[in-house]
Design an enzyme around this catalytic site. Structure first.
Site, mmCIF file in Angstrom:
data_model
loop_
_atom_site.group_PDB
_atom_site.id
_atom_site.type_symbol
_atom_site.label_atom_id
_atom_site.label_comp_id
_atom_site.label_asym_id
_atom_site.label_seq_id
_atom_site.Cartn_x
_atom_site.Cartn_y
_atom_site.Cartn_z
ATOM 1 N N GLY A 175 1.380 39.315 7.326
ATOM 2 C CA GLY A 175 1.020 38.008 6.761
ATOM 3 C C GLY A 175 1.585 36.890 7.615
ATOM 4 O O GLY A 175 1.833 37.059 8.818
ATOM 5 N N GLY A 176 1.853 35.771 6.963
ATOM 6 C CA GLY A 176 2.354 34.598 7.696
ATOM 7 C C GLY A 176 3.674 34.847 8.396
ATOM 8 O O GLY A 176 4.048 34.130 9.327
ATOM 9 N N GLY A 410 -11.480 29.314 44.001
ATOM 10 C CA GLY A 410 -10.686 28.665 42.950
ATOM 11 C C GLY A 410 -9.443 29.464 42.625
ATOM 12 O O GLY A 410 -8.372 28.904 42.354
ATOM 13 N N ALA A 411 -9.572 30.791 42.691
ATOM 14 C CA ALA A 411 -8.428 31.643 42.347
ATOM 15 C C ALA A 411 -7.283 31.436 43.339
ATOM 16 O O ALA A 411 -6.109 31.518 42.980
ATOM 17 C CB ALA A 411 -8.854 33.103 42.297
HETATM 18 C C1 HXC Z 1 10.059 41.640 -2.866
HETATM 19 C C2 HXC Z 1 9.859 43.641 -1.774
HETATM 20 C C3 HXC Z 1 8.941 43.072 -0.867
HETATM 21 C C4 HXC Z 1 8.615 41.703 -1.036
HETATM 22 C C5 HXC Z 1 9.234 45.119 -0.325
HETATM 23 N N1 HXC Z 1 10.000 44.906 -1.408
HETATM 24 N N2 HXC Z 1 8.576 44.015 0.012
HETATM 25 N N3 HXC Z 1 10.410 42.931 -2.756
HETATM 26 N N4 HXC Z 1 9.198 41.032 -2.042
HETATM 27 N N5 HXC Z 1 7.781 41.098 -0.216
HETATM 28 C C6 HXC Z 1 10.873 45.858 -2.068
HETATM 29 C C7 HXC Z 1 10.117 46.927 -2.801
HETATM 30 O O1 HXC Z 1 9.765 46.487 -4.084
HETATM 31 C C8 HXC Z 1 11.131 48.038 -2.848
HETATM 32 O O2 HXC Z 1 12.058 47.770 -3.869
HETATM 33 C C9 HXC Z 1 11.864 47.881 -1.536
HETATM 34 O O3 HXC Z 1 11.611 46.547 -1.098
HETATM 35 C C10 HXC Z 1 11.355 48.812 -0.460
HETATM 36 O O4 HXC Z 1 9.958 48.729 -0.425
HETATM 37 P P1 HXC Z 1 9.024 50.028 -0.461
HETATM 38 O O5 HXC Z 1 7.683 49.589 -0.867
HETATM 39 O O6 HXC Z 1 9.672 51.104 -1.269
HETATM 40 O O7 HXC Z 1 9.085 50.458 1.062
HETATM 41 P P2 HXC Z 1 7.932 51.084 1.943
HETATM 42 O O8 HXC Z 1 7.287 52.202 1.206
HETATM 43 O O9 HXC Z 1 8.549 51.385 3.251
HETATM 44 O O10 HXC Z 1 6.847 49.930 2.105
HETATM 45 C C11 HXC Z 1 7.167 48.767 2.820
HETATM 46 C C12 HXC Z 1 6.062 47.687 2.624
HETATM 47 C C13 HXC Z 1 5.838 47.471 1.108
HETATM 48 C C14 HXC Z 1 4.778 48.180 3.272
HETATM 49 C C15 HXC Z 1 6.537 46.436 3.315
HETATM 50 O O11 HXC Z 1 7.107 47.275 0.484
HETATM 51 C C16 HXC Z 1 4.964 46.303 0.837
HETATM 52 O O12 HXC Z 1 3.741 46.385 0.943
HETATM 53 N N6 HXC Z 1 5.598 45.193 0.431
HETATM 54 C C17 HXC Z 1 4.898 43.973 0.095
HETATM 55 C C18 HXC Z 1 4.382 43.313 1.327
HETATM 56 C C19 HXC Z 1 3.778 41.966 1.025
HETATM 57 O O13 HXC Z 1 2.682 41.878 0.491
HETATM 58 N N7 HXC Z 1 4.577 40.917 1.284
HETATM 59 C C20 HXC Z 1 4.194 39.559 1.084
HETATM 60 C C21 HXC Z 1 3.395 39.223 2.344
HETATM 61 S S1 HXC Z 1 2.888 37.596 2.365
HETATM 62 P P3 HXC Z 1 12.655 48.945 -4.767
HETATM 63 O O14 HXC Z 1 13.643 48.240 -5.648
HETATM 64 O O15 HXC Z 1 11.519 49.543 -5.486
HETATM 65 O O16 HXC Z 1 13.287 49.898 -3.821
HETATM 66 C C22 HXC Z 1 3.981 36.880 3.314
HETATM 67 C C23 HXC Z 1 3.651 35.482 3.523
HETATM 68 C C24 HXC Z 1 4.546 34.816 4.513
HETATM 69 O O17 HXC Z 1 4.894 37.440 3.756
HETATM 70 C C25 HXC Z 1 3.967 33.474 4.693
HETATM 71 C C26 HXC Z 1 4.686 32.657 5.696
HETATM 72 C C27 HXC Z 1 4.028 31.320 5.843
#
Ligand code: HXC
Length: 520
Positions: A175-176, A410-411
């Site tokens: 994402g971002g 040019g290059a």
């Molecule tokens: C809160 C999060 C989290 C998040 C992971 N966790 N990402 N908690 N916010 N963004 C937590 C999980 O709930 C979990 O907690 C622990 O971290 C480990 O994650 P797992 O899923 O068990 O690990 P894994 O299987 O390795 O998967 C990793 C992952 C997945 C692929 C990153 O966690 C995931 O899809 N997370 C969400 C990604 C996402 O959509 N993020 C927002 C993106 S938007 P527990 O307590 O269960 O162990 C963004 C915008 C930025 O980032 C914009 C900037 C301008």
């Protein structure tokens, strides 16, 4: 006595808190993390910095979110380790996200911690190294977390060109969140355990119906070869940290420092006759320009940047008489060394980096022209090619160019030619500095004469020979002062070092302006 007991109790509390902070997300999370082949956030820092030099900041900081019962989960440090240390004695600032703590996700508090050390780095003129391993914006915090990212981006921009910024992607980055790394100067990725994408495989499947794995979409190899987002693709976490240390050796701490100079044990007048056997007699035959570079530089050591992307141009760092230099070179082995969109983007950004940080630029030229084709034209080779002109002409660091063979059209002008404010241009006797290759030129200017000849083949061959004798050499350019000297290849190292020594105190300024408008 009573007072001592009080103090020791207070110290005990500190010890307890420290222990708690050092546990990160706890034993289970740590086990899962290690099973994925990744090092912990702290282990990474330990390898990165000189032993014993790391000083941690904000170890006890916690988030303030109360949504989704988050007040019951307030880990110390909030998923990122921040601080400063030394790399080969040089001060650096570092942050390292801890995936075991709420997935290393970015809370507003985490962003504040990172911003704090970025501010310190900028004030103290020291490089910033970001180690990313995070699930992205902390979902429970929502828009507050996004605001945190925005503050990071702004600081990345403020720091750009003032202190070197390096990012290592060592887990998820989606994402971002991808935009802070891409605003920095160098991005490292780890093969098979890191990925970066704006939208992931599931979204892609829904929108475009494409099936792609995370690794294929945004793994280290994809970004190091296809997109150019990653400058280095490393085998594992340890290698990544060691490579960053290596890279840092070539960089000054900030834009007011000179390029670093290390003691040199390689003779400055070492002849390099091997180059004569590397460059083939037949100008149509390719050769490996990397060998030319390695022959010339101190101890034959060259740190190539963007090795796997746009391999028709080479960029990277080396030393000449101990002084760090940035090298840019056409690679005749790939696409005959033609310039295309990716090569132009790769070289232009590298040149601008070197110029920002006072690193002299040495260019080796063997370029037959721009890559022809509708694909290139429609994707904007005109605009992208212009980036190189802009970068070379704008750069005020010492610029020395060596023409080994072809320098056409040019290059030729684009590749650090004299008229783009280059300081010293050297040409080998094998150089062909011309508007185009002899065959192309003859086919255009003598078309009628060839068609009318009794033996057109023979006539063409004769005219090509005449054109080659007249123009496909370094002497027309030497007569016009467009190159400064025609040198024996064996003298390359000596001449480059002499040139850079002569240019040591170069001062060159651009007209005052807010900033230029590079064709982006
Ligand atoms: C809160 C999060 C989290 C998040 C992971 N966790 N990402 N908690 N916010 N963004 C937590 C999980 O709930 C979990 O907690 C622990 O971290 C480990 O994650 P797992 O899923 O068990 O690990 P894994 O299987 O390795 O998967 C990793 C992952 C997945 C692929 C990153 O966690 C995931 O899809 N997370 C969400 C990604 C996402 O959509 N993020 C927002 C993106 S938007 P527990 O307590 O269960 O162990 C963004 C915008 C930025 O980032 C914009 C900037 C301008």
């Amino acid at each position: 006595m009573e007072q001592n007991t009080q103090i020791s109790n207070k110290v005990k509390r500190l010890d307890l808190l420290n222990d708690l902070a050092l546990q990160g997300g706890g034993a289970d999370k740590l086990k899962k993390h290690k099973a994925s082949g990744r090092l912990t956030a702290r282990e990474r820092i330990e390898i990165l910095v000189d032993p014993g030099s790391f000083v941690e900041t904000d170890r006890f900081v916690t988030h303030r979110c109360t949504e989704f019962e988050m007040q019951k989960n307030k880990p110390l440090g909030d998923g990122v380790i921040t601080g400063y240390g030394r790399i080969n004695g040089k001060l650096i600032f570092v942050y390292s996200q801890d995936f075991t703590v709420i997935g290393g996700s970015m809370s507003k508090t985490q962003a504040n911690k990172i911003c704090k050390i970025m501010d310190l780095a900028l004030k103290n003129g020291a490089p910033i190294i970001g180690i990313n391993d995070s699930g992205g914006a902390r979902i429970q915090e929502g828009i507050e977390s996004l605001a945190g990212y925005a503050e990071l981006f702004t600081r990345n921009v403020m720091a750009s060109g003032a202190v070197p910024q390096i990012t290592a992607i060592m887990g998820p980055c989606a994402g971002g969140a991808v935009y802070s790394p891409s605003l920095t100067d160098f991005v490292f990725m780890v093969k098979n355990s890191s990925y970066m994408f704006v939208t992931g495989p599931e979204v892609i499947k829904t929108v475009t119906h494409e099936d792609v794995t995370k690794e294929d979409l945004g793994g280290a190899s994809a970004h190091a070869q296809k997109s150019g987002v990653a400058h280095f693709a490393c085998e594992d976490d340890k290698q990544t940290m060691l490579y960053i240390r290596e890279l840092l050796n070539f960089l000054p701490s900030n834009n007011l420092d000179d390029a670093p100079i290390l003691p040199n044990h390689d003779p400055i007048d070492r002849p390099v006759p091997k180059i004569e056997s590397i460059i083939p007699d037949n100008p149509k035959k390719p050769y490996n320009m990397l060998e030319v570079i390695q022959e010339v530089v101190d101890e034959h050591y060259f740190l190539e940047v963007h090795k796997a992307w746009a391999a028709n141009i080479i960029v990277g760092f080396a030393r000449l008489n101990g002084r760090a230099v940035g090298l840019v070179a056409n690679q005749p082995q790939v696409l005959a060394g033609c310039l295309d969109i990716d090569a132009s983007r790769k070289a232009a950004r590298f040149i601008r980096f070197c110029d920002s940080f006072n690193i002299p630029i040495v260019t080796f030229v063997d370029v037959p022209g721009f890559l022809p084709g509708t694909d290139q034209e429609w994707k904007g080779i005109i605009t992208h090619g212009a980036k190189m002109i802009y970068a070379y002409a704008e750069a005020s660091v010492p610029k020395v160019t060596v023409i080994t063979r072809k320098a056409y059209g040019g290059a030729y002008i684009v590749m650090g030619s004299k008229l783009l404010r280059s300081d010293v241009n050297l040409a080998y006797p094998t150089a062909e500095i011309a508007v185009m290759g002899a065959e192309g030129a003859v086919n255009i200017i003598f078309r009628e004469q060839i068609n009318k000849a009794s033996d057109p083949q023979q006539e063409r061959a004769k005219l090509i020979q005449e054109y080659e004798n007249k123009f496909s050499n370094p002497y027309v350019s030497a007569e016009l002062g467009l190159s400064d000297e025609v040198i024996e290849p064996a003298m390359t190292r000596k001449r480059l070092i002499e040139s850079l020594e002569m240019l040591k105190n170069k001062r060159d300024i651009m007209p005052p302006k807010k900033h230029g408008n590079i064709p982006l």
